[in-house]
Design a protein around this motif. Sequence first.
Motif, PDB file in Angstrom:
ATOM      1  N   ALA A   1       1.018  -1.091   0.107  1.00  0.00           N
ATOM      2  CA  ALA A   1       0.040  -0.098  -0.021  1.00  0.00           C
ATOM      3  C   ALA A   1       0.804   1.220  -0.302  1.00  0.00           C
ATOM      4  CB  ALA A   1      -1.034  -0.054   1.202  1.00  0.00           C
ATOM      5  N   ILE A   2       1.942   1.413   0.750  1.00  0.00           N
ATOM      6  CA  ILE A   2       2.833   2.653   0.511  1.00  0.00           C
ATOM      7  C   ILE A   2       3.614   2.690  -0.623  1.00  0.00           C
ATOM      8  CG2 ILE A   2       5.071   3.263   1.632  1.00  0.00           C
ATOM      9  CD1 ILE A   2       4.286   1.820   4.363  1.00  0.00           C
ATOM     10  N   ALA A   3       3.767   1.369  -1.223  1.00  0.00           N
ATOM     11  CA  ALA A   3       4.479   1.596  -2.477  1.00  0.00           C
ATOM     12  C   ALA A   3       3.519   2.063  -3.722  1.00  0.00           C
ATOM     13  CB  ALA A   3       5.007   0.197  -3.110  1.00  0.00           C
ATOM     14  N   LEU A   4       2.290   1.886  -3.458  1.00  0.00           N
ATOM     15  CA  LEU A   4       1.267   2.121  -4.466  1.00  0.00           C
ATOM     16  C   LEU A   4       0.747   3.800  -3.859  1.00  0.00           C
ATOM     17  CD1 LEU A   4      -1.011   1.766  -6.354  1.00  0.00           C
ATOM     18  CD2 LEU A   4      -2.619   0.713  -4.466  1.00  0.00           C
ATOM     19  N   GLY A   5       0.697   4.101  -2.751  1.00  0.00           N
ATOM     20  CA  GLY A   5       0.340   5.322  -2.343  1.00  0.00           C
ATOM     21  C   GLY A   5       1.342   6.769  -2.517  1.00  0.00           C
TER      22      GLY A   5
ATOM     23  N   LEU B   1      -6.049   2.348  -9.715  1.00  0.00           N
ATOM     24  CA  LEU B   1      -6.291   1.156 -10.348  1.00  0.00           C
ATOM     25  C   LEU B   1      -5.096   0.621 -11.068  1.00  0.00           C
ATOM     26  CD1 LEU B   1     -10.028   1.569 -11.655  1.00  0.00           C
ATOM     27  CD2 LEU B   1      -9.255   0.027  -9.585  1.00  0.00           C
ATOM     28  N   GLY B   2      -4.614   1.561 -11.851  1.00  0.00           N
ATOM     29  CA  GLY B   2      -3.445   1.113 -12.806  1.00  0.00           C
ATOM     30  C   GLY B   2      -2.280   0.835 -12.081  1.00  0.00           C
ATOM     31  N   GLY B   3      -2.139   1.426 -10.751  1.00  0.00           N
ATOM     32  CA  GLY B   3      -0.713   1.361  -9.817  1.00  0.00           C
ATOM     33  C   GLY B   3      -1.159  -0.087  -9.329  1.00  0.00           C
TER      34      GLY B   3
ATOM     35  N   GLY C   1      -4.856  -7.348 -11.127  1.00  0.00           N
ATOM     36  CA  GLY C   1      -3.629  -7.097 -12.015  1.00  0.00           C
ATOM     37  C   GLY C   1      -3.541  -8.730 -12.562  1.00  0.00           C
ATOM     38  N   SER C   2      -3.108  -9.665 -11.676  1.00  0.00           N
ATOM     39  CA  SER C   2      -3.005 -10.974 -12.324  1.00  0.00           C
ATOM     40  C   SER C   2      -3.631 -11.428 -13.312  1.00  0.00           C
ATOM     41  CB  SER C   2      -2.215 -11.715 -11.212  1.00  0.00           C
ATOM     42  OG  SER C   2      -3.444 -11.414 -10.206  1.00  0.00           O
TER      43      SER C   2
END
Lengths: 572, 333
Positions: free
Chosen positions: B184-188, B250-252, B266-267
């Motif tokens: 979530a951190i990587a995405l946020g 969504l894309g991220g 995603g997968s």
Amino acid sequence: MASPNRLIATPRRDDIEAPSLQPATPLLRVDALSVSYGRQQVVSDVSFALSRGQSLALIGESGSGKSTIARAVLRLLPNGGHATGRITFDGRDVLELSERRFRPLRGRAIGFVPQDPGNALNPVRSIGAQAMEAAALLDEPDDRVRKQRILETFAQVGLDHPQRVCDSYPHQLSGGMLQRVLIGLAVLPRPALLVADEPTSALDVTIQKRILDLLTRLQSELDISLLLITHDLAIAAERADALVVLKDGVIQEAGRTAAIFASPRSAYARELQADVPALNPDRYRALRDPGFRRREAGATAKIEVRAVTKTFAVDGRTLTAVDNVSFAVPAGTTHALVGESGSGKTTTIRLLLGLETPDSGTISVAGEQLSGRSPATLRAAWRHLQLIYQNPFTSLDPTWTVEKLVREPLDRFGIGTRKARNAQVRQSLADVGLGEHLLARKPGALSGGQRQRVAIARALVLRPDVIVLDEPTSALDVTVQADIVEVLLSLQANLGLTYVFVSHDLALVRQLAHTVSVMHRGRIVEHGSVGEIFDHPQQPYTRSLLASIPSGTTGRVSPSRPRAVVTADAPG
Amino acid sequence: MNNAYAAFAARRLVQALVVILLAYVFTFVVVSILPGDPITNVLRDPQNGFSEDEIRQIIAAQGLDQPVLVQLWTSLTRFLTGDFGLSMRSSRPVGTLIAEVLPSTLILASSGFAVALVLATGIAYGTQLVPKRYGQGLLRGFPSLFLSVPNFVIGLVLIHLFGFQLGLFRVIAPNSFWATVFAAIALGIPVSAQIAEVLIANLDHERAQDYAAVARSRGLGPFRLFARHLLKPSSLPVVTIIALTLGELLGGSLITETVFGRTGIGSLVQRSVSTQDLPVLQAVVSLAAVVFVLVNLLADLVYPLLDPRVKLVGAASRRPTTADDGASQAVTP
């Protein structure tokens, strides 16, 4: 008024209530104040003093540093502003105090009335919520009592339904009501000093008078000192005990109002006095009238507007913006449409320019009827009918050069060869007194007066017969305004132009126009020659408009005394 | 609120439904004009061993020999009843496939959004409240830093640092609590940068307005000025930005899922693209459109409630009738 107990409990009020202890000490004293933004110095070595219960006006045009001084007194300079010198308020050095020590003075001891009421209240919070901030400065713990004080103050500043005003958001109130709210919020904590920065420059003339009367009344009722910042010499003369005239951040002249008015010593003060229309109603008579007398008699009407009505649907209701309006303008003369905001004068000229179509009635220019014509013939008519817009700071494309701006109408109408067009552009610029060295400049590199000259040149380049002037000087300083008025009048004398002049500035109308229509709520309530309207107004509305012109009579006005209508023998 | 608001909401709702339908039709058309015919490709795959007769029967049974408009109508009516058809690869209902992976993606996207919001407000409010000499400039630098680092790089760094070096989570258990937190951190982080940029710009803008100076002239200190005057007006445009960053989210999340080895939409999309599993792709794209439209609808519906200046089209003027200063126009009913 406060009970004796509260006076003892709060020593701050104590020394305000007892000015006699130190009669010689002024409430506000500014010594050698200089303010700079980065390297640019905008206020240089300014000193003045304001005693308790007195009023002092800082006068100057844009860039004179008058608002900067007000902000420095309140310590509200924008980022990057740096003040040096001494500002002593009530014995304390304002600039030396830490922000935390100074903050309690704001609002409580020094109130502030800002310039543009439309932008001075938070748009997403109700008036009541913002009023509570001012009420929080009272030494009053009870919320209900605070609320009560707010309502009392709103009633005191002439707001008829205080509770409803409290529940409103800023965008729901008119400019005049907002300015009353702001004055109310400023005087609510009973400050000793009120700093009013152009408190009426965004308002209509009758509202301006009411707001100024209100300030004057509150000042004497509450024994407040007033630091009034204004560009309007006539207002300052009427409302202030003392004047400080500023130019480019330097004091030109300072002293008692009556003394300065009787004999201004500095060249700038004399120029300012000469350029204020209200003080010099007949300044341009020689330039304006010879042509008029010659043409008035035999000339046919260049413009004839007959029984024109225009309505708009607003919120499901019908709003009659222009109601059965008729007027005629003889060729080579100036007809003024005067009225306050919402009077329908702007809609009238939009109809005249063909930007709106009238619901009924006819408009003819040079004998040709405009209404009901095809777009192509209208286009041809527009060649002879040009508009000069009120704000030259926004009406010129900033990315275009002067040459391109002035030539554009010729290109649009495909007139002449390239060489002839260039010659015509130069001729137009020469007509308005601009040199050819400006051709390659962009509007950003021009002064306000130069920009409005470019706008006039742009209108002139098509050699029109009629020019519609929509508040052509309202965005300009008074000395620049005088300059533009002179350009317009000499163009009329030389080229025989017919002007339709829209303005809320009656003093300017008196200088410039030959005939006048007074508009109110979409109707023409009175029309006639300038002399008839200004010297013998018949309608009460016209009289109230005329009474609202600051007369420049020195000495403070008492609001209860009805003021005389401005007549030709006003000082100047 | 009132009738005007109800009318406004109803109109917006209808508009949203139209947009969703158009999005569905659009993806259907795009899929049907794509080069190659994946359906016959799959059927004709020798490994499946269908005879020509069987192929014709299957095609007839699926309605694939019908004209495109009829196919669109069938597909649309099924979509409206929640039937997304069968996956061409696994022959399982598309709805079930999506339902299996949706929760994991929703958890990731919503916690990524929460991280983005906390980071963005923290940075933006910090720029207003932290004095210049205590590192305000550093805070102002964060959004551009965040925007310039791709989120898979952030993901890899986080995995390396907290997964392998510090052992805070096990890389082979991607759905564990800590693994989800770091995903979530990587995405946020990149999403937070956009929100923070807008918020900082708005706060600076509002602070420079006249009313802020006038509020200070009423003796307000920096914190009260911020809390009472700047917070709300500066947050309003952010509502719109948040709705727009949803696409980013969504894309991220598709990329983040791959980096962290999570199963999710995603997968599923990745598998379906490589095998040209059109019913799944059509369903995912349509769902994404639905989510996007709904969030923007929500933003539109919330905005007038937050900002009193927003005038609803057709709403009656609420200007109080307090005696004006004589500037009102003549009004005839």
